[in-house]
Motif scaffolding. Sequence first.
Motif, PDB file in Angstrom:
ATOM      1  N   GLY A 119      41.853  39.900  41.001  1.00  0.00           N
ATOM      2  CA  GLY A 119      42.080  38.710  41.820  1.00  0.00           C
ATOM      3  C   GLY A 119      41.070  38.668  42.944  1.00  0.00           C
ATOM      4  O   GLY A 119      39.914  38.359  42.733  1.00  0.00           O
ATOM      5  N   THR A 120      41.495  39.051  44.143  1.00  0.00           N
ATOM      6  CA  THR A 120      40.588  38.989  45.292  1.00  0.00           C
ATOM      7  C   THR A 120      40.381  40.375  45.892  1.00  0.00           C
ATOM      8  O   THR A 120      41.090  41.324  45.566  1.00  0.00           O
ATOM      9  CB  THR A 120      41.139  38.054  46.392  1.00  0.00           C
ATOM     10  N   HIS A 121      39.459  40.447  46.771  1.00  0.00           N
ATOM     11  CA  HIS A 121      39.127  41.679  47.481  1.00  0.00           C
ATOM     12  C   HIS A 121      40.252  42.047  48.447  1.00  0.00           C
ATOM     13  O   HIS A 121      40.818  41.187  49.099  1.00  0.00           O
ATOM     14  CB  HIS A 121      37.823  41.438  48.249  1.00  0.00           C
ATOM     15  N   ASP A 122      40.563  43.327  48.521  1.00  0.00           N
ATOM     16  CA  ASP A 122      41.592  43.815  49.443  1.00  0.00           C
ATOM     17  C   ASP A 122      41.015  45.005  50.200  1.00  0.00           C
ATOM     18  O   ASP A 122      40.818  46.078  49.623  1.00  0.00           O
ATOM     19  CB  ASP A 122      42.840  44.219  48.657  1.00  0.00           C
ATOM     20  N   PRO A 123      40.727  44.851  51.492  1.00  0.00           N
ATOM     21  CA  PRO A 123      40.105  45.943  52.238  1.00  0.00           C
ATOM     22  C   PRO A 123      40.948  47.212  52.317  1.00  0.00           C
ATOM     23  O   PRO A 123      40.412  48.309  52.332  1.00  0.00           O
ATOM     24  CB  PRO A 123      39.868  45.354  53.627  1.00  0.00           C
ATOM     25  N   THR A 124      42.262  47.081  52.311  1.00  0.00           N
ATOM     26  CA  THR A 124      43.120  48.269  52.340  1.00  0.00           C
ATOM     27  C   THR A 124      43.000  49.030  51.023  1.00  0.00           C
ATOM     28  O   THR A 124      42.924  50.262  51.012  1.00  0.00           O
ATOM     29  CB  THR A 124      44.586  47.877  52.611  1.00  0.00           C
ATOM     30  N   GLU A 125      42.954  48.310  49.922  1.00  0.00           N
ATOM     31  CA  GLU A 125      42.764  48.927  48.607  1.00  0.00           C
ATOM     32  C   GLU A 125      41.410  49.642  48.557  1.00  0.00           C
ATOM     33  O   GLU A 125      41.305  50.756  48.040  1.00  0.00           O
ATOM     34  CB  GLU A 125      42.846  47.851  47.523  1.00  0.00           C
ATOM     35  N   ASP A 126      40.387  49.017  49.108  1.00  0.00           N
ATOM     36  CA  ASP A 126      39.060  49.631  49.141  1.00  0.00           C
ATOM     37  C   ASP A 126      39.075  50.932  49.933  1.00  0.00           C
ATOM     38  O   ASP A 126      38.517  51.940  49.508  1.00  0.00           O
ATOM     39  CB  ASP A 126      38.027  48.684  49.766  1.00  0.00           C
ATOM     40  N   ALA A 127      39.701  50.904  51.097  1.00  0.00           N
ATOM     41  CA  ALA A 127      39.735  52.089  51.956  1.00  0.00           C
ATOM     42  C   ALA A 127      40.499  53.230  51.282  1.00  0.00           C
ATOM     43  O   ALA A 127      40.041  54.382  51.284  1.00  0.00           O
ATOM     44  CB  ALA A 127      40.371  51.739  53.297  1.00  0.00           C
ATOM     45  N   THR A 128      41.625  52.922  50.696  1.00  0.00           N
ATOM     46  CA  THR A 128      42.420  53.931  49.999  1.00  0.00           C
ATOM     47  C   THR A 128      41.647  54.504  48.817  1.00  0.00           C
ATOM     48  O   THR A 128      41.637  55.720  48.586  1.00  0.00           O
ATOM     49  CB  THR A 128      43.759  53.329  49.529  1.00  0.00           C
TER      50      THR A 128
END
Length: 169
Positions: free
Chosen positions: A120-129
């Motif tokens: 779907g879309t970019h998620d900065p929390t998902e990226d950081a984790t």
Amino acid sequence: MITTSCRVPVPFVDDYIPCEEDIFDHVTEYTGIYPGDLDPTASTKYLTSMKTTYKRIRYLVDAGCIFVGHGLKNDFDMLNIVVPVEQVVDTVHLFQLPNRRLLSLKFLAWYFLDKIIHVGTHDPTEDATTALELFQRYREFEALNNIPEVLCQLYKEAQANQWRVPRQL
């Protein structure tokens, strides 16, 4: 999203900084920002000023925290802050063979973690984790003293897949 590992590595800086200019395209697919997210009257996000975020990050730098992420240079450049190289763990460079192209966080997550991100879309929390998980995997490879072999295999797989995550069946 900036992640740091002073003691317990968890993503915890997720600041949204509104800008004065009108935004005509939020490029939501890549930014994860939707119309209204930067509007102080309508946003459900934590909105703050560039100065406040700068001060928070400056404090963490001065405290000696280690920042873990993917493509952190862009975040630091945006804040106009210099972080000593010994305080930055950037997975974009950890998993790079010398003089070879950079690999996406999405590909690294698929390859090393068997994890599909950016659905779907970019998620900065998902990226950081995900960056934290990749860093932990890197440390495992480091302990086994097999990083060169791991990276060579990674690049073979990446090239075979044209640098993209294979389609899921």
